[in-house]
Design a protein around this motif. Structure first.
Motif, PDB file in Angstrom:
ATOM      1  N   ALA A   5     -11.187  12.466   7.230  1.00  0.00           N
ATOM      2  CA  ALA A   5     -10.523  12.413   5.932  1.00  0.00           C
ATOM      3  C   ALA A   5     -11.129  13.289   4.809  1.00  0.00           C
ATOM      4  N   GLY A   6     -11.727  14.494   5.403  1.00  0.00           N
ATOM      5  CA  GLY A   6     -12.626  15.623   4.779  1.00  0.00           C
ATOM      6  C   GLY A   6     -13.772  15.009   4.244  1.00  0.00           C
ATOM      7  N   SER A   7     -14.345  15.277   2.938  1.00  0.00           N
ATOM      8  CA  SER A   7     -15.561  15.007   2.525  1.00  0.00           C
ATOM      9  C   SER A   7     -15.523  13.133   2.292  1.00  0.00           C
TER      10      SER A   7
ATOM     11  N   ILE B 114     -11.751  30.586   3.989  1.00  0.00           N
ATOM     12  CA  ILE B 114     -13.024  29.901   3.927  1.00  0.00           C
ATOM     13  C   ILE B 114     -12.981  28.535   4.426  1.00  0.00           C
ATOM     14  N   ARG B 115     -11.952  27.819   3.914  1.00  0.00           N
ATOM     15  CA  ARG B 115     -11.745  26.372   4.706  1.00  0.00           C
ATOM     16  C   ARG B 115     -11.643  26.245   6.004  1.00  0.00           C
ATOM     17  N   GLN B 116     -11.023  27.200   6.549  1.00  0.00           N
ATOM     18  CA  GLN B 116     -11.017  27.116   8.085  1.00  0.00           C
ATOM     19  C   GLN B 116     -12.205  27.405   8.816  1.00  0.00           C
TER      20      GLN B 116
ATOM     21  N   LEU C 258       1.017  -1.103   0.186  1.00  0.00           N
ATOM     22  CA  LEU C 258       0.065  -0.081  -0.129  1.00  0.00           C
ATOM     23  C   LEU C 258       0.784   1.328  -0.119  1.00  0.00           C
ATOM     24  N   HIS C 259       0.838   2.143  -0.941  1.00  0.00           N
ATOM     25  CA  HIS C 259       1.383   3.392  -1.136  1.00  0.00           C
ATOM     26  C   HIS C 259       0.638   4.377  -0.440  1.00  0.00           C
ATOM     27  N   ILE C 260       1.213   5.256   0.737  1.00  0.00           N
ATOM     28  CA  ILE C 260       0.154   5.998   1.133  1.00  0.00           C
ATOM     29  C   ILE C 260       1.228   7.526   1.097  1.00  0.00           C
ATOM     30  N   GLY C 261       0.379   8.392   1.028  1.00  0.00           N
ATOM     31  CA  GLY C 261       0.741   9.889   0.914  1.00  0.00           C
ATOM     32  C   GLY C 261       0.546  10.375   2.448  1.00  0.00           C
ATOM     33  N   ALA C 262      -0.367  11.352   2.688  1.00  0.00           N
ATOM     34  CA  ALA C 262      -0.268  11.958   3.945  1.00  0.00           C
ATOM     35  C   ALA C 262      -1.460  11.117   4.676  1.00  0.00           C
ATOM     36  N   GLY C 263      -2.073   9.937   4.112  1.00  0.00           N
ATOM     37  CA  GLY C 263      -3.330   9.282   4.838  1.00  0.00           C
ATOM     38  C   GLY C 263      -4.220  10.129   5.053  1.00  0.00           C
ATOM     39  N   SER C 264      -4.631  11.113   4.139  1.00  0.00           N
ATOM     40  CA  SER C 264      -5.985  11.972   4.377  1.00  0.00           C
ATOM     41  C   SER C 264      -7.060  11.607   3.497  1.00  0.00           C
ATOM     42  N   ASN C 265      -7.017  10.532   2.900  1.00  0.00           N
ATOM     43  CA  ASN C 265      -8.091  10.220   2.075  1.00  0.00           C
ATOM     44  C   ASN C 265      -8.386   8.481   2.186  1.00  0.00           C
ATOM     45  N   LEU C 266      -7.961   7.968   3.525  1.00  0.00           N
ATOM     46  CA  LEU C 266      -7.772   6.709   3.889  1.00  0.00           C
ATOM     47  C   LEU C 266      -8.678   6.252   4.892  1.00  0.00           C
TER      48      LEU C 266
ATOM     49  N   ILE D 111       2.822   3.251  -9.062  1.00  0.00           N
ATOM     50  CA  ILE D 111       3.137   4.362  -7.931  1.00  0.00           C
ATOM     51  C   ILE D 111       3.439   5.536  -8.768  1.00  0.00           C
ATOM     52  N   ILE D 112       2.854   6.590  -8.764  1.00  0.00           N
ATOM     53  CA  ILE D 112       3.176   7.974  -9.268  1.00  0.00           C
ATOM     54  C   ILE D 112       4.322   8.558  -8.640  1.00  0.00           C
ATOM     55  N   THR D 113       5.428   8.873  -9.193  1.00  0.00           N
ATOM     56  CA  THR D 113       6.644   9.399  -8.710  1.00  0.00           C
ATOM     57  C   THR D 113       6.661  10.722  -8.860  1.00  0.00           C
TER      58      THR D 113
ATOM     59  N   ASN E 234      -7.316  13.132  -8.431  1.00  0.00           N
ATOM     60  CA  ASN E 234      -7.786  14.493  -8.976  1.00  0.00           C
ATOM     61  C   ASN E 234      -8.572  15.483  -7.992  1.00  0.00           C
ATOM     62  N   VAL E 235      -7.628  15.867  -7.009  1.00  0.00           N
ATOM     63  CA  VAL E 235      -8.437  16.724  -5.970  1.00  0.00           C
ATOM     64  C   VAL E 235      -8.973  17.799  -6.534  1.00  0.00           C
ATOM     65  N   GLY E 236     -10.029  18.508  -5.978  1.00  0.00           N
ATOM     66  CA  GLY E 236     -10.729  19.512  -6.357  1.00  0.00           C
ATOM     67  C   GLY E 236     -11.208  20.384  -5.345  1.00  0.00           C
ATOM     68  N   ALA E 237     -11.330  21.721  -5.364  1.00  0.00           N
ATOM     69  CA  ALA E 237     -11.866  22.578  -4.681  1.00  0.00           C
ATOM     70  C   ALA E 237     -12.261  24.109  -5.479  1.00  0.00           C
TER      71      ALA E 237
ATOM     72  N   ILE F 182      -5.639  21.843   0.985  1.00  0.00           N
ATOM     73  CA  ILE F 182      -6.096  20.734   0.773  1.00  0.00           C
ATOM     74  C   ILE F 182      -4.900  19.705   1.502  1.00  0.00           C
ATOM     75  N   PRO F 183      -5.183  18.937   2.490  1.00  0.00           N
ATOM     76  CA  PRO F 183      -4.027  18.027   2.894  1.00  0.00           C
ATOM     77  C   PRO F 183      -3.521  16.990   1.909  1.00  0.00           C
ATOM     78  N   GLY F 184      -2.371  16.514   2.228  1.00  0.00           N
ATOM     79  CA  GLY F 184      -2.131  15.461   1.121  1.00  0.00           C
ATOM     80  C   GLY F 184      -0.845  15.738   0.295  1.00  0.00           C
ATOM     81  N   GLU F 185      -0.281  14.996  -0.415  1.00  0.00           N
ATOM     82  CA  GLU F 185       0.688  15.000  -1.162  1.00  0.00           C
ATOM     83  C   GLU F 185       0.556  14.935  -2.570  1.00  0.00           C
ATOM     84  N   VAL F 186       1.583  15.293  -3.489  1.00  0.00           N
ATOM     85  CA  VAL F 186       1.602  15.662  -4.707  1.00  0.00           C
ATOM     86  C   VAL F 186       0.973  14.406  -5.489  1.00  0.00           C
ATOM     87  N   GLY F 187       1.792  13.334  -5.157  1.00  0.00           N
ATOM     88  CA  GLY F 187       1.337  11.904  -5.617  1.00  0.00           C
ATOM     89  C   GLY F 187      -0.055  11.410  -5.717  1.00  0.00           C
ATOM     90  N   ALA F 188      -0.600  11.614  -4.413  1.00  0.00           N
ATOM     91  CA  ALA F 188      -1.899  11.080  -4.354  1.00  0.00           C
ATOM     92  C   ALA F 188      -2.947  12.104  -5.070  1.00  0.00           C
ATOM     93  N   SER F 189      -2.626  13.333  -4.883  1.00  0.00           N
ATOM     94  CA  SER F 189      -3.479  14.383  -5.595  1.00  0.00           C
ATOM     95  C   SER F 189      -3.776  14.248  -6.976  1.00  0.00           C
TER      96      SER F 189
HETATM   97  C1  FAD Z   1      -9.825  18.076   6.354  1.00  0.00           C
HETATM   98  C2  FAD Z   1      -9.544  17.518   4.852  1.00  0.00           C
HETATM   99  C3  FAD Z   1      -9.970  18.372   3.728  1.00  0.00           C
HETATM  100  C4  FAD Z   1      -9.987  17.844   2.612  1.00  0.00           C
HETATM  101  N1  FAD Z   1     -10.388  18.656   1.435  1.00  0.00           N
HETATM  102  C5  FAD Z   1     -10.551  18.311   0.265  1.00  0.00           C
HETATM  103  C6  FAD Z   1     -10.698  18.979  -0.936  1.00  0.00           C
HETATM  104  O1  FAD Z   1     -11.144  20.029  -0.708  1.00  0.00           O
HETATM  105  N2  FAD Z   1     -11.039  18.362  -2.011  1.00  0.00           N
HETATM  106  C7  FAD Z   1     -10.292  17.066  -2.427  1.00  0.00           C
HETATM  107  O2  FAD Z   1     -10.523  16.619  -3.517  1.00  0.00           O
HETATM  108  N3  FAD Z   1      -9.955  16.238  -1.087  1.00  0.00           N
HETATM  109  C8  FAD Z   1      -9.824  16.795   0.053  1.00  0.00           C
HETATM  110  N4  FAD Z   1      -9.525  15.954   1.085  1.00  0.00           N
HETATM  111  C9  FAD Z   1      -9.118  14.514   0.788  1.00  0.00           C
HETATM  112  C10 FAD Z   1      -7.731  14.528   0.477  1.00  0.00           C
HETATM  113  O3  FAD Z   1      -6.831  15.461   1.174  1.00  0.00           O
HETATM  114  C11 FAD Z   1      -6.991  14.393  -0.786  1.00  0.00           C
HETATM  115  O4  FAD Z   1      -7.943  13.277  -1.275  1.00  0.00           O
HETATM  116  C12 FAD Z   1      -5.484  13.904  -1.051  1.00  0.00           C
HETATM  117  O5  FAD Z   1      -5.212  14.229  -2.111  1.00  0.00           O
HETATM  118  C13 FAD Z   1      -5.047  12.835  -0.270  1.00  0.00           C
HETATM  119  O6  FAD Z   1      -3.634  12.739  -0.101  1.00  0.00           O
HETATM  120  P1  FAD Z   1      -2.826  11.890   0.533  1.00  0.00           P
HETATM  121  O7  FAD Z   1      -1.344  11.997   0.317  1.00  0.00           O
HETATM  122  O8  FAD Z   1      -3.261  12.199   1.898  1.00  0.00           O
HETATM  123  O9  FAD Z   1      -3.332  10.638   0.128  1.00  0.00           O
HETATM  124  P2  FAD Z   1      -3.578   9.041   0.845  1.00  0.00           P
HETATM  125  O10 FAD Z   1      -4.769   9.310   1.533  1.00  0.00           O
HETATM  126  O11 FAD Z   1      -2.153   8.791   1.871  1.00  0.00           O
HETATM  127  O12 FAD Z   1      -3.789   8.109  -0.335  1.00  0.00           O
HETATM  128  C14 FAD Z   1      -5.027   8.457  -1.014  1.00  0.00           C
HETATM  129  C15 FAD Z   1      -4.771   7.234  -2.214  1.00  0.00           C
HETATM  130  O13 FAD Z   1      -3.995   7.381  -3.114  1.00  0.00           O
HETATM  131  C16 FAD Z   1      -2.831   6.380  -3.267  1.00  0.00           C
HETATM  132  N5  FAD Z   1      -1.753   6.724  -3.288  1.00  0.00           N
HETATM  133  C17 FAD Z   1      -1.135   7.641  -2.440  1.00  0.00           C
HETATM  134  N6  FAD Z   1       0.092   8.003  -2.903  1.00  0.00           N
HETATM  135  C18 FAD Z   1       0.125   7.416  -4.132  1.00  0.00           C
HETATM  136  C19 FAD Z   1       1.094   7.465  -5.270  1.00  0.00           C
HETATM  137  N7  FAD Z   1       2.301   8.272  -5.156  1.00  0.00           N
HETATM  138  N8  FAD Z   1       0.869   6.775  -6.373  1.00  0.00           N
HETATM  139  C20 FAD Z   1      -0.155   5.937  -6.309  1.00  0.00           C
HETATM  140  N9  FAD Z   1      -1.096   5.812  -5.637  1.00  0.00           N
HETATM  141  C21 FAD Z   1      -1.075   6.597  -4.514  1.00  0.00           C
HETATM  142  C22 FAD Z   1      -3.448   5.550  -1.905  1.00  0.00           C
HETATM  143  O14 FAD Z   1      -2.709   4.273  -1.815  1.00  0.00           O
HETATM  144  C23 FAD Z   1      -4.668   5.729  -1.614  1.00  0.00           C
HETATM  145  O15 FAD Z   1      -5.553   4.806  -2.207  1.00  0.00           O
HETATM  146  C24 FAD Z   1      -9.355  16.545   2.326  1.00  0.00           C
HETATM  147  C25 FAD Z   1      -9.144  15.677   3.343  1.00  0.00           C
HETATM  148  C26 FAD Z   1      -9.001  16.226   4.674  1.00  0.00           C
HETATM  149  C27 FAD Z   1      -8.830  15.591   5.904  1.00  0.00           C
END
Ligand code: FAD
Length: 339
Positions: free
Chosen positions: A230-232, A216-218, A46-54, A175-177, A124-127, A113-120
């Motif tokens: 984990a947000g929405s 606004i987000r705060q 399991l590859h994780i970023g900041a774990g904010s969508n898990l 794994i997106i690098t 396809n994060v959006g706001a 938006i929390p999280g790292e570049v790879g997972a975004s």
């Molecule tokens: C308070 C809060 C607000 C948020 N607001 C928004 C918002 O406005 N819009 C929005 O879109 N999201 C929002 N989110 C959700 C979240 O922040 C995003 O989805 C973010 O992109 C997740 O990034 P992460 O690094 O934490 O990924 P993780 O949660 O660690 O991983 C998410 C998924 O991506 C996979 N993954 C991680 N890294 C890689 C990689 N390098 N290559 C391949 N797969 C990978 C993981 O296996 C997992 O399936 C919010 C979350 C929180 C907690």
């Protein structure tokens, strides 16, 4: 490279689930990533970023990978655009802060938006009317099966609403690098969403838009450092227009928006309905199940209010889905990844 055994994942997920991983491995280069993939071939990965969508629902009996690659560089530019390549482990908001500081625009609406570049780029994060896909030029990834590198163009990523090929046919395969963004040198603010325009005021700059988005987000969303979430939690459902019309007869105030059809055209028979409204109408706003709560300021968000277990969150989510289905005949589904 850092490898640890039998560690708690509590610091690595924003829901703050105290589950364990058999192995946690962090790499600092693509070569190290390839070596880890070779070393742990056959193990669940399991590859994780900041774990904010898990949502970790149990201990992970395998290898959790994380990137310590956190650089960004300009790879090309012309009179109008600059192409920035960012490594997967860079915190997206840190990148956005730097870009806004330099007056480079395109990502500012995605601030905070929390999280790292790879997972975004997976999600396809959006706001605030912008999605990552609007500025992603290409994505570099490594195949889990054989370590081969592949570059995906924006079109090949098959982006949709919180969706991409990496969540569908290529789930668990790459794994997106690196992510390459094409960003603007000339600022074209996108302020049509909600109250963003009035919050920004006159003469917007990338930095003033970023600051307005953060304000606004705060007000609406929980701070990950203070309250686990984990947000929405749910995606906004998209339904046939006839279904929306049927509901509008019963609920004339129901918010609804034309949604892109399967062909990608606006307004040809599909409607998006805010899941937050559906959930609130079912009376869930602010309610708790065990230690989990439907957030009182934004019912789309589930929070870990009081030492919630994974079961608490799963049960709350299931109860909400059931009620929405019974009341409106609409199936809502989680945006969050259950692990
Ligand atoms: C308070 C809060 C607000 C948020 N607001 C928004 C918002 O406005 N819009 C929005 O879109 N999201 C929002 N989110 C959700 C979240 O922040 C995003 O989805 C973010 O992109 C997740 O990034 P992460 O690094 O934490 O990924 P993780 O949660 O660690 O991983 C998410 C998924 O991506 C996979 N993954 C991680 N890294 C890689 C990689 N390098 N290559 C391949 N797969 C990978 C993981 O296996 C997992 O399936 C919010 C979350 C929180 C907690």
């Amino acid at each position: 490279m850092l490898i640890r055994e039998n560690i708690s994942l509590l610091p690595f997920n924003t829901f703050r689930m105290d589950v364990k991983a058999k192995i946690f491995a962090e790499y600092s280069s693509v070569e190290e990533l390839r070596a880890l993939l070779e070393q742990y071939k056959g193990e669940p990965l399991l590859h994780i970023g900041a774990g904010s969508n898990l949502l970790f629902t149990k201990d992970f009996d395998g290898v959790v990978l994380h990137s310590a690659m956190r650089r960004a560089r300009c790879v090309s530019e012309d009179a109008d655009y600059v192409w920035i390549e960012a490594e997967n482990g860079l915190v997206l908001d840190e990148l956005i802060a730097q870009l806004c500081d330099m007056g480079i625009s395109g990502l500012e609406n995605l601030s905070y938006i929390p999280g790292e570049v790879g997972a975004s780029a997976v999600q396809n994060v959006g706001a605030y009317g912008v999605e990552a896909k609007d500025v992603i030029e290409s994505v570099r990834a490594v195949s889990i099966a054989d370590g081969a590198e592949r570059i995906f163009s924006n079109a090949e990523c098959q982006y949709g609403y919180r969706d991409s090929i990496f969540k569908n046919s290529l789930r668990g395969k790459y794994i997106i690098t690196h992510v390459v963004y094409r960003l603007n040198k000339h600022f074209e603010p996108k302020l049509n969403y909600g109250n963003l325009s009035s919050e920004v005021g006159f003469n917007p700059t990338p930095m003033s838009v970023r600051e307005a988005v953060i304000r606004i987000r705060q007000q609406k969303l929980p701070e990950v450092s203070e309250l686990g979430s984990a947000g929405s939690f749910f995606k906004n459902p998209v339904v046939p227009k006839e279904k929306a019309d049927e509901l509008l007869k019963l609920y004339p105030d129901m918010p609804h928006y034309n949604a892109p059809s399967l062909e990608g055209r606006e307004g040809v028979g599909l409607c998006k309905i805010p899941a937050a409204w559906l959930i609130e109408q079912c009376g869930w706003k602010g309610k708790m199940m065990g230690g989990a709560q439907c957030y009182e300021k934004q019912p789309l968000v589930l929070v870990n209010r009081n030492n919630a277990t994974p079961e608490d969150i799963v049960n709350l989510a299931a109860a909400i889905c059931k009620d929405v289905k019974e009341k409106f005949g609409i199936a809502i589904s989680p945006e969050v990844n259950y692990i």
